[in-house]
Design a protein around this motif. Structure first.
Motif, PDB file in Angstrom:
ATOM      1  N   ASN A  25       0.818  -1.224   0.000  1.00  0.00           N
ATOM      2  CA  ASN A  25       0.000   0.000   0.000  1.00  0.00           C
ATOM      3  C   ASN A  25       0.844   1.262   0.000  1.00  0.00           C
ATOM      4  O   ASN A  25       0.402   2.310  -0.473  1.00  0.00           O
ATOM      5  N   HIS A  26       2.051   1.160   0.532  1.00  0.00           N
ATOM      6  CA  HIS A  26       2.902   2.347   0.634  1.00  0.00           C
ATOM      7  C   HIS A  26       3.992   2.373  -0.435  1.00  0.00           C
ATOM      8  O   HIS A  26       4.957   3.124  -0.317  1.00  0.00           O
ATOM      9  N   TYR A  27       3.817   1.537  -1.464  1.00  0.00           N
ATOM     10  CA  TYR A  27       4.791   1.509  -2.558  1.00  0.00           C
ATOM     11  C   TYR A  27       4.264   2.382  -3.691  1.00  0.00           C
ATOM     12  O   TYR A  27       3.354   2.012  -4.422  1.00  0.00           O
ATOM     13  N   ILE A  28       4.834   3.577  -3.829  1.00  0.00           N
ATOM     14  CA  ILE A  28       4.436   4.540  -4.863  1.00  0.00           C
ATOM     15  C   ILE A  28       5.664   4.831  -5.716  1.00  0.00           C
ATOM     16  O   ILE A  28       6.742   5.119  -5.193  1.00  0.00           O
ATOM     17  N   ARG A  29       5.511   4.790  -7.043  1.00  0.00           N
ATOM     18  CA  ARG A  29       6.677   4.977  -7.913  1.00  0.00           C
ATOM     19  C   ARG A  29       6.286   5.564  -9.264  1.00  0.00           C
ATOM     20  O   ARG A  29       5.140   5.474  -9.698  1.00  0.00           O
ATOM     21  N   ASN A  30       7.278   6.185  -9.884  1.00  0.00           N
ATOM     22  CA  ASN A  30       7.216   6.553 -11.291  1.00  0.00           C
ATOM     23  C   ASN A  30       7.975   5.475 -12.050  1.00  0.00           C
ATOM     24  O   ASN A  30       9.002   4.985 -11.575  1.00  0.00           O
ATOM     25  N   LYS A  31       7.497   5.128 -13.231  1.00  0.00           N
ATOM     26  CA  LYS A  31       8.100   3.989 -13.923  1.00  0.00           C
ATOM     27  C   LYS A  31       8.035   4.173 -15.433  1.00  0.00           C
ATOM     28  O   LYS A  31       6.997   4.522 -15.984  1.00  0.00           O
ATOM     29  N   GLU A  34       9.261  15.703 -12.165  1.00  0.00           N
ATOM     30  CA  GLU A  34       8.604  16.430 -13.262  1.00  0.00           C
ATOM     31  C   GLU A  34       8.939  15.816 -14.621  1.00  0.00           C
ATOM     32  O   GLU A  34       8.117  15.835 -15.538  1.00  0.00           O
ATOM     33  N   ILE A  35      10.149  15.284 -14.762  1.00  0.00           N
ATOM     34  CA  ILE A  35      10.514  14.615 -16.015  1.00  0.00           C
ATOM     35  C   ILE A  35       9.622  13.400 -16.236  1.00  0.00           C
ATOM     36  O   ILE A  35       9.105  13.180 -17.336  1.00  0.00           O
ATOM     37  N   TYR A  36       9.426  12.609 -15.183  1.00  0.00           N
ATOM     38  CA  TYR A  36       8.537  11.444 -15.288  1.00  0.00           C
ATOM     39  C   TYR A  36       7.106  11.892 -15.635  1.00  0.00           C
ATOM     40  O   TYR A  36       6.442  11.265 -16.474  1.00  0.00           O
ATOM     41  N   LYS A  37       6.656  12.930 -14.991  1.00  0.00           N
ATOM     42  CA  LYS A  37       5.298  13.432 -15.248  1.00  0.00           C
ATOM     43  C   LYS A  37       5.157  13.891 -16.697  1.00  0.00           C
ATOM     44  O   LYS A  37       4.150  13.603 -17.357  1.00  0.00           O
ATOM     45  N   THR A  38       6.170  14.584 -17.211  1.00  0.00           N
ATOM     46  CA  THR A  38       6.139  15.080 -18.590  1.00  0.00           C
ATOM     47  C   THR A  38       6.134  13.925 -19.580  1.00  0.00           C
ATOM     48  O   THR A  38       5.374  13.926 -20.558  1.00  0.00           O
ATOM     49  N   THR A  79      16.185  10.771 -22.527  1.00  0.00           N
ATOM     50  CA  THR A  79      17.636  10.973 -22.665  1.00  0.00           C
ATOM     51  C   THR A  79      18.150  11.948 -21.609  1.00  0.00           C
ATOM     52  O   THR A  79      19.222  11.748 -21.029  1.00  0.00           O
ATOM     53  N   LYS A  80      17.359  12.981 -21.343  1.00  0.00           N
ATOM     54  CA  LYS A  80      17.720  13.944 -20.285  1.00  0.00           C
ATOM     55  C   LYS A  80      17.791  13.238 -18.933  1.00  0.00           C
ATOM     56  O   LYS A  80      18.716  13.475 -18.144  1.00  0.00           O
ATOM     57  N   LEU A  81      16.835  12.361 -18.685  1.00  0.00           N
ATOM     58  CA  LEU A  81      16.815  11.596 -17.440  1.00  0.00           C
ATOM     59  C   LEU A  81      18.054  10.708 -17.327  1.00  0.00           C
ATOM     60  O   LEU A  81      18.696  10.644 -16.273  1.00  0.00           O
ATOM     61  N   ILE A  82      18.410  10.036 -18.425  1.00  0.00           N
ATOM     62  CA  ILE A  82      19.580   9.154 -18.433  1.00  0.00           C
ATOM     63  C   ILE A  82      20.855   9.945 -18.147  1.00  0.00           C
ATOM     64  O   ILE A  82      21.703   9.514 -17.363  1.00  0.00           O
ATOM     65  N   HIS A  83      20.984  11.114 -18.764  1.00  0.00           N
ATOM     66  CA  HIS A  83      22.160  11.952 -18.517  1.00  0.00           C
ATOM     67  C   HIS A  83      22.245  12.328 -17.039  1.00  0.00           C
ATOM     68  O   HIS A  83      23.330  12.311 -16.444  1.00  0.00           O
ATOM     69  N   TRP A  84      21.105  12.665 -16.453  1.00  0.00           N
ATOM     70  CA  TRP A  84      21.112  13.062 -15.046  1.00  0.00           C
ATOM     71  C   TRP A  84      21.511  11.892 -14.153  1.00  0.00           C
ATOM     72  O   TRP A  84      22.330  12.042 -13.241  1.00  0.00           O
ATOM     73  N   ILE A  85      20.937  10.728 -14.403  1.00  0.00           N
ATOM     74  CA  ILE A  85      21.267   9.550 -13.591  1.00  0.00           C
ATOM     75  C   ILE A  85      22.759   9.241 -13.696  1.00  0.00           C
ATOM     76  O   ILE A  85      23.438   8.993 -12.698  1.00  0.00           O
TER      77      ILE A  85
END
Length: 272
Positions: free
Chosen positions: A72-78, A118-122, A143-149
């Protein structure tokens, strides 16, 4: 062309594969918003923690095991991307090494960067629109997300630090210690105080001690293998005078350069 197969924003609770060991031909980017437990990937186990990103090469067996069991407490962007299209695309733009390193990386904290959410939301909104032009924009955000990670991952940091330490060692060894912190800083275009901190952290000794040891090594070699005078050796080792070399030698081994040379000669004569 990249194929984004699934995209979720603030997904809550259990899904089909949560808590099950499985594999599939996809790459997963999971940002945990809330939850705790364990993540197994590439035969390594990591803590499942809130505000962390996990990059999973799902072609290998893996499991996300949030606790408690009800999730119930597992919330994620995927974001889930077809592995073949993913590797082909990032190989074609010269990022194969980058993405491969991410597969072995530890989780990356996003607590200090709300922009990641916000990247996940977009990406979610762009993919949800089903418009071809928006799908292309979604690829750009991925790609922006990958660069950040990659920029914040332990793998990159560790590799860069190792490379920096090796560069420092190369400079000192090539010059047999006849260099300075300022010179090393100038060659590497890096802050000297940061270099000192990094060197001590990674090697357990200070940069000045290592340079000093290399100079001592060079002076010992010259005393043993040449007939140069102490004065000549002092200048060859970067000292301003024989007296400076003598003080240095006494600090290092408790004797003068001349005494060191004589003792080495006696040792060699006895041996032969």
């Amino acid at each position: 062309m990249l194929k984004i197969n699934e995209y979720f924003y603030h997904l809550q609770g259990k899904d089909l594969f949560v808590q099950k060991n499985h594999s599939h031909n996809e790459i997963e980017f999971i940002q945990v918003i809330e939850g705790n437990g364990l993540v197994l990937k590439n035969d390594k186990t990591f803590l499942l923690q809130s505000h962390h990103i996990y990059v999973i090469d799902a072609r290998n067996a893996h499991i996300v095991y949030p606790q408690p069991d009800d999730c119930n407490h597992y919330i994620r962007n995927k974001i889930v991307v077809n592995a073949d299209s993913f590797m082909n695309f990032y190989t074609s733009i010269g990022m194969k090494k980058v993405v491969e390193e991410l597969f072995d990386s530890s989780p990356v904290s996003t607590a200090e960067n709300p922009e990641i959410n916000e990247i996940y939301k977009t990406i979610f909104e762009l993919c949800n629109s089903r418009k071809p032009e928006n799908i292309g924009f979604a690829h750009g955000y991925l790609t922006k997300l990958i660069h950040w990670i990659y920029s914040n991952s332990e793998t990159k940091e560790t590799n860069e630090n190792k490379n920096t330490i090796q560069k420092i060692l190369n400079i000192i060894n090539e010059k047999e210690g006849l260099t300075s912190l300022d010179e090393i800083s100038k060659v590497l275009h890096m802050d000297k105080y940061y270099l000192c901190h990094l060197f001590k952290q990674k090697t357990g000794t200070t940069l000045s001690c290592y340079i000093s040891d290399k100079i001592f090594e060079k002076s010992c070699k010259l005393l043993q293998s040449t007939t140069y005078s102490v004065e000549q050796i002092s200048f060859l080792c970067g000292f301003s005078s024989p007296a400076s070399l003598t003080r240095f030698f006494k600090t290092k081994c408790g004797m003068t350069p001349s005494k060191y040379r004589k003792e080495r000669e006696l040792t060699l004569n006895l041996y032969f």
